[in-house]
Scaffold this motif. Structure first.
Motif, PDB file in Angstrom:
ATOM      1  N   LEU A 117      -9.129  -2.422   4.402  1.00 29.90           N
ATOM      2  CA  LEU A 117      -8.330  -2.125   3.213  1.00 29.90           C
ATOM      3  C   LEU A 117      -7.569  -3.390   2.848  1.00 29.90           C
ATOM      4  N   LEU A 118      -7.922  -3.999   1.724  1.00 28.53           N
ATOM      5  CA  LEU A 118      -7.270  -5.227   1.263  1.00 28.53           C
ATOM      6  C   LEU A 118      -6.242  -4.849   0.209  1.00 28.53           C
ATOM      7  N   LYS A 119      -4.974  -5.035   0.544  1.00 29.31           N
ATOM      8  CA  LYS A 119      -3.887  -4.563  -0.310  1.00 29.31           C
ATOM      9  C   LYS A 119      -3.762  -5.410  -1.575  1.00 29.31           C
TER      10      LYS A 119
ATOM     11  N   VAL B  86      -5.987   2.093  13.363  1.00 27.55           N
ATOM     12  CA  VAL B  86      -5.533   1.276  12.237  1.00 27.55           C
ATOM     13  C   VAL B  86      -4.811   0.064  12.808  1.00 27.55           C
ATOM     14  N   LEU B  87      -5.266  -1.130  12.444  1.00 26.62           N
ATOM     15  CA  LEU B  87      -4.608  -2.372  12.850  1.00 26.62           C
ATOM     16  C   LEU B  87      -3.952  -2.989  11.623  1.00 26.62           C
ATOM     17  N   ASP B  88      -2.635  -3.209  11.712  1.00 28.24           N
ATOM     18  CA  ASP B  88      -1.872  -3.680  10.561  1.00 28.24           C
ATOM     19  C   ASP B  88      -0.897  -4.764  11.011  1.00 28.24           C
ATOM     20  N   ALA B  89      -0.436  -5.556  10.047  1.00 28.16           N
ATOM     21  CA  ALA B  89       0.691  -6.478  10.223  1.00 28.16           C
ATOM     22  C   ALA B  89       0.501  -7.385  11.449  1.00 28.16           C
ATOM     23  N   ASP B  90       1.417  -7.296  12.439  1.00 28.59           N
ATOM     24  CA  ASP B  90       1.349  -8.197  13.596  1.00 28.59           C
ATOM     25  C   ASP B  90       0.052  -8.045  14.381  1.00 28.59           C
TER      26      ASP B  90
ATOM     27  N   LEU C 277      -8.780  -2.126   9.336  1.00 26.37           N
ATOM     28  CA  LEU C 277      -7.858  -3.241   9.183  1.00 26.37           C
ATOM     29  C   LEU C 277      -7.216  -3.142   7.806  1.00 26.37           C
ATOM     30  N   THR C 278      -5.888  -3.390   7.732  1.00 27.61           N
ATOM     31  CA  THR C 278      -5.175  -3.210   6.461  1.00 27.61           C
ATOM     32  C   THR C 278      -4.399  -4.473   6.083  1.00 27.61           C
TER      33      THR C 278
ATOM     34  N   PHE D  70      -5.376 -11.545   5.289  1.00 27.71           N
ATOM     35  CA  PHE D  70      -6.827 -11.682   5.169  1.00 27.71           C
ATOM     36  C   PHE D  70      -7.238 -13.148   5.252  1.00 27.71           C
ATOM     37  N   ASP D  71      -6.388 -14.019   4.761  1.00 27.74           N
ATOM     38  CA  ASP D  71      -6.654 -15.448   4.874  1.00 27.74           C
ATOM     39  C   ASP D  71      -6.698 -15.871   6.342  1.00 27.74           C
TER      40      ASP D  71
END
Length: 503
Positions: A399-401, A334-338, A359-360, A366-367
């Motif tokens: 996963l697009l929050k 899982v790759l998140d945030a930074d 990717l979350t 996402f931009d």
């Protein structure tokens, strides 16, 4: 999972019914059946809101298409049940004539658009029959003026098929639009019912005799909470801490130690296996969660079934090197945030992935990943990005929050309506990544897709946010990520309880 279909699929399923009705000389048979369902559910809403049906008032906002005909026929049924029914005809010269005749025979009245909201009694409910599957773009006057007047008066809307101003396939919500308390649709769900669920309110599906088709490439899925509870990983009689799934977390920094604590604690709360931690926040992590095993570097971390990388972990050269090292482990990651910021700057990193990647991002992240995307078509933009990764041989799920969180693996889109926006608080994303990482370690990525762990994690995350916000009696109160985290075990327990009760 519930399925929602594209417009072309819905029309193809309805066409044989309409043609068969026309062939026997009753072209409105399907429309009347649909309208009977609209009337039934509108009557139920009236009883819920006002305590009865007889003598209550209903306003119809009638467009020129079949939705207008549905509304007119529904109005005739409600008038026969004793309601006062008035119709605003937006295009009097293009109205559904047979539906209008039925309403008039039943005693319904026609109201001029310019008179709406001026000296007339406020209705108990309004029915939106403006636009259907073919509608697009925002409401225009006079419809926009009528909708604004009803909204200002607090009148609940019943949408026929879809709220007008909401795109049926993309879920794009135009302004102005109808925000429905209740949406009554026919045969099967449309994509927008899941993609724009907050605008649809409660959705009721009326059986009109159309068989639901098998899932196709444009279908959107919604996870069933019972299925999530049933599939949530819990220890079995022969499990130990390793067989339940070990998740490793590379997160936090001296600047953001809280991100490490939130992410690691969420992973501990989500499953009962084992959590490893890598990063400079070990002291804070152990102070909060002494059961976590800490390691100084990625290279020295023991075996794990999944990794979570990114929350508060920084974006410098060391962070980039650690992402590269983790992806080389060959574990679902899982790759998140930074980590997403690093990936946006160094997209070549994903070439080193030898196992599925999740990717979350939130909208801003996402931009950065895409270099700009069409926010009016969230599912389309997401599918295009994932397809591009898969074309490069990268087994990626994204996963697009959002209030409606979307999960896409290139083949299936899953929509999770979180049920509220209580989770819109700093640090809640760190909790989500910890939950999802732990589930991924326990159940793995089926067929290269992390869609189920991602969707299930989003369901629990949303449920925990609602639970935390309503921990005191009343209408709910703002929460922090620590409150959300504390509610995770209770949310999982409640979902599992629903699953056991459904057996």
């Amino acid at each position: 999972m519930r399925r929602a279909h594209p417009v072309e699929v819905v029309r193809a399923a309805e066409r044989p019914l309409i043609e068969a009705a026309a062939a026997v000389g009753d072209p409105d048979a399907v429309m009347r059946r649909a309208a009977a369902g609209v009337a039934h559910h509108t009557a139920a809403l009236l009883r819920e809101r006002t305590g009865g049906v007889y003598g209550r008032s209903v306003l119809l906002l009638v467009g020129s298409g079949d939705n207008g005909g549905d509304a007119l026929y529904a109005g005739a049924v409600l008038r026969a049940r004793g309601c006062r029914v008035e119709a605003v005809l937006l295009s009097p010269d293009r109205v559904h004539e047979r539906g209008l005749a039925a309403l008039r025979r039943a005693g319904g009245r026609i109201r001029r658009t310019e008179d709406t909201g001026r000296g007339f009694a406020v209705p108990d409910v309004a029915i939106d029959g403006v636009a259907g599957l073919g509608g697009g773009g925002p409401l225009r006057d006079p419809a926009a003026r009528v909708v604004a007047a009803m909204d200002a008066a607090g009148v609940p809307w019943v949408a026929v098929d879809l709220p007008s101003g909401v795109d049926a396939d993309t879920g794009t919500v135009h302004d102005p639009h109808v925000r429905a308390t209740l949406t009554v649709t026919f045969g099967m769900l449309r994509r927008a019912h899941l993609l724009a669920s907050p605008e649809c309110g409660r959705v009721e599906v009326v059986d009109i005799g159309a068989a639901e088709p098998r899932p196709g490439p444009g279908v959107v899925m919604r996870p069933d909470p019972v299925e999530v509870g049933r599939g949530w990983p819990v220890p079995g009689p022969h499990d130990d801490k390793y067989s339940q799934g070990v998740v490793a977390v590379r997160a936090g920094s001296e600047r953001y130690p809280g991100a490490a604590v939130l992410c690691v604690s969420a992973a501990v709360a989500a499953t009962s296996g084992m959590v490893r931690y890598v990063g400079s926040g070990a002291e804070a992590v152990l102070a909060s969660r002494p059961e976590v095993v800490c390691h100084p570097t990625v290279a020295e971390a023991g075996r794990a079934q999944a990794w979570v990388v990114g929350p508060g972990g920084g974006t410098g050269p060391d962070a980039v090197a650690d992402i590269d090292a983790v992806l080389a482990h060959g574990c679902p990651t899982v790759l998140d945030a930074d980590a997403l910021t690093c990936l946006a700057a160094h997209p070549v990193l994903l070439r080193g992935a030898t196992a599925p990647v999740l990717l979350t991002p939130h909208a801003g992240e996402f931009d950065r990943l895409t270099g700009g995307w069409d926010r009016g078509d969230r599912p389309g933009a997401l599918r295009r990005y994932v397809a591009g990764l898969r074309d490069r041989g990268i087994e990626a799920t994204v996963l697009l929050k959002g209030r409606v969180t979307l999960v896409d693996d290139g083949e299936t889109t899953v929509a999770v309506d979180c049920g509220s926006s209580w989770a819109a608080t700093a640090g809640s994303g760190d909790v989500l990544s910890g939950i999802v990482g732990a589930v991924l370690a326990s159940v793995g990525a089926a067929g290269g897709s992390a869609a189920w762990p991602a969707a299930a994690g989003a369901v629990v995350h949303g449920a925990a946010a609602r639970r935390a916000a309503h921990r005191h009696a009343g209408g709910g109160a703002p929460i922090g990520a620590s409150d959300l985290l504390a509610a995770v075990p209770g949310a999982i327990s409640a979902l599992r309880g629903r699953a056991m009760g459904a057996r």
